[in-house]
Design a protein around this motif. Structure first.
Motif, mmCIF file in Angstrom:
data_model
loop_
_atom_site.group_PDB
_atom_site.id
_atom_site.type_symbol
_atom_site.label_atom_id
_atom_site.label_comp_id
_atom_site.label_asym_id
_atom_site.label_seq_id
_atom_site.Cartn_x
_atom_site.Cartn_y
_atom_site.Cartn_z
ATOM 1 N N LYS A 1 40.014 19.014 -20.655
ATOM 2 C CA LYS A 1 40.850 18.159 -21.168
ATOM 3 C C LYS A 1 42.139 18.995 -22.181
ATOM 4 O O LYS A 1 42.270 20.106 -22.169
ATOM 5 C CB LYS A 1 40.642 17.695 -22.549
ATOM 6 C CG LYS A 1 39.201 16.074 -21.977
ATOM 7 C CD LYS A 1 39.630 15.471 -23.270
ATOM 8 C CE LYS A 1 38.142 16.058 -23.900
ATOM 9 N NZ LYS A 1 37.510 15.396 -25.130
ATOM 10 N N CYS B 1 54.303 17.881 -17.786
ATOM 11 C CA CYS B 1 52.237 17.952 -18.014
ATOM 12 C C CYS B 1 51.844 17.509 -16.475
ATOM 13 O O CYS B 1 51.536 18.050 -16.634
ATOM 14 C CB CYS B 1 52.671 15.822 -18.291
ATOM 15 S SG CYS B 1 53.065 16.308 -20.062
ATOM 16 N N ARG B 2 53.090 17.002 -15.473
ATOM 17 C CA ARG B 2 52.669 16.872 -13.924
ATOM 18 C C ARG B 2 51.524 18.712 -13.167
ATOM 19 O O ARG B 2 50.932 18.938 -12.881
ATOM 20 C CB ARG B 2 53.468 16.810 -13.143
ATOM 21 C CG ARG B 2 53.203 14.979 -13.106
ATOM 22 C CD ARG B 2 54.132 14.683 -11.720
ATOM 23 N NE ARG B 2 54.310 12.995 -11.386
ATOM 24 C CZ ARG B 2 55.194 12.740 -11.954
ATOM 25 N NH1 ARG B 2 57.145 13.161 -12.659
ATOM 26 N NH2 ARG B 2 55.627 11.685 -12.511
ATOM 27 N N GLN B 3 52.605 18.908 -13.471
ATOM 28 C CA GLN B 3 53.048 21.032 -13.764
ATOM 29 C C GLN B 3 51.391 21.467 -14.138
ATOM 30 O O GLN B 3 50.873 22.468 -13.620
ATOM 31 C CB GLN B 3 54.361 21.922 -14.161
ATOM 32 C CG GLN B 3 54.158 22.789 -13.865
ATOM 33 C CD GLN B 3 55.428 23.645 -14.358
ATOM 34 O OE1 GLN B 3 56.520 23.052 -14.052
ATOM 35 N NE2 GLN B 3 55.511 25.148 -14.800
ATOM 36 N N ASN C 1 48.995 20.554 -15.107
ATOM 37 C CA ASN C 1 47.977 19.057 -15.264
ATOM 38 C C ASN C 1 47.099 19.038 -16.819
ATOM 39 O O ASN C 1 46.022 18.258 -16.900
ATOM 40 C CB ASN C 1 46.587 20.096 -14.555
ATOM 41 C CG ASN C 1 47.056 20.710 -13.242
ATOM 42 O OD1 ASN C 1 47.779 19.390 -11.833
ATOM 43 N ND2 ASN C 1 46.573 21.397 -12.849
ATOM 44 N N SER D 1 46.842 16.024 -19.396
ATOM 45 C CA SER D 1 46.424 14.057 -19.304
ATOM 46 C C SER D 1 46.682 13.853 -20.638
ATOM 47 O O SER D 1 47.014 12.769 -20.928
ATOM 48 C CB SER D 1 44.500 14.144 -19.410
ATOM 49 O OG SER D 1 44.393 14.830 -17.784
#
Length: 153
Positions: free
Chosen positions: A2, A77-79, A81, A83
């Motif tokens: 997380k 956030c994508r870079q 990871n 969530s």
């Protein structure tokens, strides 16, 4: 794992930011404190100072990582990871602003949830904007910033 992103300018970081971050630690495996670089906005503290200040402040917190980023927060956030996106709110006005941003982010990146934590009442008046104003006018910011940051200010 997380992973949460706690994004902001942290110009400067305040006791309210630290309180939100420390209260959120049990919720996540890792929290990335993302210092957003906005080239169209002139900050009070240089980005390098903010980064050094946060790295020093959280050097003993293994769950916290400090990173700089530029561009859309959802892309960062994508870079990394992430969530989750972590945000603190002090007032109804903060809630309305954060709600709108969270809804836009949710549309752009459905896999990321925004977690809003309420500030403690004693921190509800503390903001980076107010602290910057005190700094510009040579006032004492020590009650509003973490102790380890004073040498940077």
């Amino acid at each position: 794992m997380k992973i949460a992103l706690f994004p902001g300018s942290f110009d400067p970081i305040t006791v309210a930011h630290v309180d939100i971050l420390m209260r959120a630690l049990p919720l996540f495996d890792k929290i990335v404190v993302g210092i957003g670089i906005n080239s169209s906005k002139q900050g009070l503290l240089p980005i390098e100072t903010r980064e050094a200040m946060l790295r020093e402040l959280f050097k003993n917190e293994t769950q916290i990582e400090v990173q700089l980023y530029e561009g859309l927060t959802v892309n960062f956030c994508r870079q990394i990871n992430a969530s989750y996106m972590l945000r603190g709110i002090r007032s109804a006005a903060d809630f309305e602003y954060e709600r709108a941003i969270a809804q836009i982010n949710q549309t752009m990146l459905p896999g990321v949830e925004t977690i809003l934590l309420l500030s403690k009442p004693e921190y509800s008046a503390v903001s980076s904007t107010i602290v910057r104003d005190i700094l510009r006018n040579k006032g004492d910011v020590s009650p509003f910033v973490p102790k380890g940051t004073l040498p940077y200010l």
